[in-house]
Design a protein around this motif. Structure first.
Motif, mmCIF file in Angstrom:
data_model
loop_
_atom_site.group_PDB
_atom_site.id
_atom_site.type_symbol
_atom_site.label_atom_id
_atom_site.label_comp_id
_atom_site.label_asym_id
_atom_site.label_seq_id
_atom_site.Cartn_x
_atom_site.Cartn_y
_atom_site.Cartn_z
ATOM 1 N N THR A 87 -27.378 14.510 -24.620
ATOM 2 C CA THR A 87 -28.637 14.049 -25.219
ATOM 3 C C THR A 87 -29.478 15.220 -25.705
ATOM 4 O OG1 THR A 87 -28.573 12.087 -23.852
ATOM 5 C CG2 THR A 87 -30.722 12.698 -24.741
ATOM 6 N N ARG A 92 -28.193 2.342 -25.094
ATOM 7 C CA ARG A 92 -27.140 1.891 -26.024
ATOM 8 C C ARG A 92 -25.765 1.965 -25.363
ATOM 9 N NH1 ARG A 92 -27.940 2.305 -31.690
ATOM 10 N NH2 ARG A 92 -25.880 3.238 -31.944
ATOM 11 N N TYR A 98 -15.670 0.939 -26.198
ATOM 12 C CA TYR A 98 -17.010 1.520 -26.390
ATOM 13 C C TYR A 98 -18.029 0.409 -26.628
ATOM 14 C CZ TYR A 98 -20.245 5.325 -27.244
ATOM 15 O OH TYR A 98 -21.283 6.233 -27.126
ATOM 16 N N TYR A 147 -31.242 9.936 -38.070
ATOM 17 C CA TYR A 147 -31.683 9.158 -36.901
ATOM 18 C C TYR A 147 -33.209 9.196 -36.797
ATOM 19 C CZ TYR A 147 -26.929 9.697 -34.927
ATOM 20 O OH TYR A 147 -25.573 9.684 -34.696
ATOM 21 N N TYR A 193 -33.703 2.626 -34.898
ATOM 22 C CA TYR A 193 -32.345 3.122 -34.604
ATOM 23 C C TYR A 193 -31.402 1.922 -34.645
ATOM 24 C CZ TYR A 193 -28.940 5.966 -31.889
ATOM 25 O OH TYR A 193 -27.838 6.654 -31.435
HETATM 26 N N1 UDP Z 1 -24.988 9.574 -24.906
HETATM 27 C C1 UDP Z 1 -24.755 10.512 -23.915
HETATM 28 N N2 UDP Z 1 -23.462 10.866 -23.633
HETATM 29 C C2 UDP Z 1 -22.414 10.338 -24.307
HETATM 30 C C3 UDP Z 1 -22.646 9.385 -25.300
HETATM 31 C C4 UDP Z 1 -23.962 9.029 -25.588
HETATM 32 O O1 UDP Z 1 -25.690 11.037 -23.309
HETATM 33 O O2 UDP Z 1 -21.260 10.705 -24.016
HETATM 34 C C5 UDP Z 1 -26.401 9.213 -25.208
HETATM 35 C C6 UDP Z 1 -26.999 10.159 -26.254
HETATM 36 O O3 UDP Z 1 -28.366 10.291 -26.016
HETATM 37 C C7 UDP Z 1 -26.744 9.389 -27.532
HETATM 38 C C8 UDP Z 1 -27.031 7.970 -27.069
HETATM 39 O O4 UDP Z 1 -26.475 7.911 -25.739
HETATM 40 O O5 UDP Z 1 -27.566 9.813 -28.584
HETATM 41 C C9 UDP Z 1 -26.467 6.876 -27.923
HETATM 42 O O6 UDP Z 1 -25.055 7.063 -28.059
HETATM 43 P P1 UDP Z 1 -24.260 6.415 -29.278
HETATM 44 O O7 UDP Z 1 -22.809 6.703 -29.060
HETATM 45 O O8 UDP Z 1 -24.683 5.021 -29.446
HETATM 46 O O9 UDP Z 1 -24.802 7.305 -30.496
HETATM 47 P P2 UDP Z 1 -24.537 7.229 -32.080
HETATM 48 O O10 UDP Z 1 -23.130 6.740 -32.276
HETATM 49 O O11 UDP Z 1 -25.601 6.320 -32.620
HETATM 50 O O12 UDP Z 1 -24.738 8.651 -32.521
#
Ligand code: UDP
Ligand code: FAD
Length: 373
Positions: free
Chosen positions: A154, A172, A183, A309, A344
């Protein structure tokens, strides 16, 4: 030429609005996009090796809305695809979202589901009110899993500590005590069978729709005549940053093409604790393309660049609400999409939002508009 609507942005938000207004309400629509292609961030194309890539990062379609599926199915067939992700922690590649196998493999245990539930209850921290992304995780799984799987990912992705981000960001990604390693758990998970760009081209191929690429809103705003405006770009930019800029997170993409049928053990590998990139994706695993080469993309989060984002945290929310109240006072001007409403949102949510918006503009219920066409 006079148009009924000028639509800014040819991503899902703008293209859905254009299609509905043109096809259902017989409106003459001009869609402009400052990029040289349609599709917004969902745009895909063959690269110089002939591999189908998503130019703005991996896009997997998933939804629980049958209405959205029915609507989009007018413009594409689908190839079923179930997304799975591995994450690199302590030298192992473990299932993400965290599930029972993740925990057992991490700690070298063999816990059953009730044992994992009891274990998580024993390490979870009590949080009076879950407000931040840190609260979400530590209140469910405690510090150790938080630090190994979430905290650093994060910080890399957002340039912020999870304690500074709304709960909705990390929420999420679920935490599971069973062994489900998908996933997403949505009812419908699939990829458009000829790709996203083909879907957009079909959506926009209506005689009432004109598309002008490489065209910024500012280039046409005073030149073209129109009765209504639908804006899907950044709302703060539209209002000349009157209340200050909203924060967006961007990404730099690094592509690598290798001679391989399959290069990664899963479509996506996350790297919470190593490297400057957050994740690497192998496109062929998403698209099912058969090709002797395989292209990977590494995502490097950054502050500057295209706004990918919105950053969900209280200061931005307050600023957005000020822009939204300006938007509400603007006649015949509507905002939709991830940037236009600073949300988002996933693709399906943006599609639903634009369908609803068109219903509202034309004074018919959203349900009616979804059934048309
Ligand atoms: N996240 C995390 N570890 C992971 C995957 C996700 O901490 O291995 C957190 C991180 O803050 C990320 C958020 O969960 O931005 C949302 O993940 P998602 O995969 O939905 O992100 P996106 O695909 O929208 O970039
Ligand atoms: P965009 O796609 O950003 O389209 C807006 C368009 O407006 C852009 O093309 C832009 O050029 C144009 N524009 C802006 N301002 C102007 C202007 N002044 N003049 C002219 N044109 C302008 N969603 C999923 O459902 N599944 C996923 O797996 C997934 N993965 C993602 C991965 C990444 C790395 C990112 C960044 C997003 C992902 N998303 C995913 C989210 C998805 O991209 C969005 O939900 C969706 O594309 C938003 O559509 P939109 O039309 O609102 O915005």
């Amino acid at each position: 030429m006079k148009y009924d609507y000028l639509i800014v942005g040819a991503g899902f938000a703008g293209s859905v609005a254009a299609e509905r207004l043109a096809a259902v309400y017989d409106k003459k629509v001009l869609v402009v996009d400052r990029r040289p292609h349609v599709g917004g961030n969902a745009y895909d194309t063959l690269n110089e090796h002939g591999v189908l890539i998503h130019q703005y990062g991996p896009h997997i379609f998933h939804t629980n809305s049958q209405q959205v599926v029915s609507y989009l199915s007018q413009f594409t067939g689908w190839r079923p695809y179930v997304h799975r992700v591995l994450t690199s922690v302590n030298g192992q590649l473990l299932p993400m979202p965290v599930n029972r196998d993740t925990i057992n493999r991490l700690y070298g245990t063999n816990m059953t589901e009730p044992e994992v539930i009891r274990y998580l209850e024993s390490v979870a921290e009590s949080v009076a009110e879950v407000r931040t992304s840190e609260d979400v995780v530590v209140s469910k799984v405690g510090r150790d899993l938080y630090e190994k799987f979430f905290r650093n990912y994060t910080r890399k992705q957002w340039g912020l500590d999870p304690s500074e981000l709304d709960a909705s960001v990390i929420a999420r990604v679920p935490i599971r005590t069973n062994t489900d390693d998908r996933y997403f758990t949505d009812d419908f998970q699939a990829m458009p069978d000829a790709g996203y760009t083909a879907l957009f081209k079909r959506m926009l191929a209506h005689p009432n729709i004109s598309v002008s690429l490489d065209t910024d809103y500012r280039d046409v705003a005073t030149v073209v005549e129109y009765s209504g405006l639908i804006f899907t770009g950044p709302i703060d930019e539209f209002f000349d940053y009157r209340y200050g800029p909203l924060e967006y997170r961007s990404l730099r993409f690094r592509y690598e093409t290798v001679r391989a049928d399959r290069a990664l053990p899963a479509a996506v590998i996350n790297y919470p604790n190593e490297h400057d990139y957050t994740r690497v994706t192998e496109f062929k695993q998403l698209t099912s393309q058969v090709h002797r080469d395989s292209t990977l993309v590494y995502e490097y989060p950054c502050a500057d660049g295209d706004p990918y984002y919105p950053v969900p945290r209280p200061a931005n929310r307050e600023r957005f609400l000020r822009y939204r109240s300006m938007a509400e006072q603007s006649h015949h001007t509507y905002f939709t999409g991830r940037l236009g409403t600073y949300r988002y949102y996933n693709m399906d949510q943006v599609v639903a939002q634009s369908l609803t918006l068109c219903g509202r503009i034309m004074g018919s219920p959203a349900a009616a508009i979804l059934q048309e066409g």
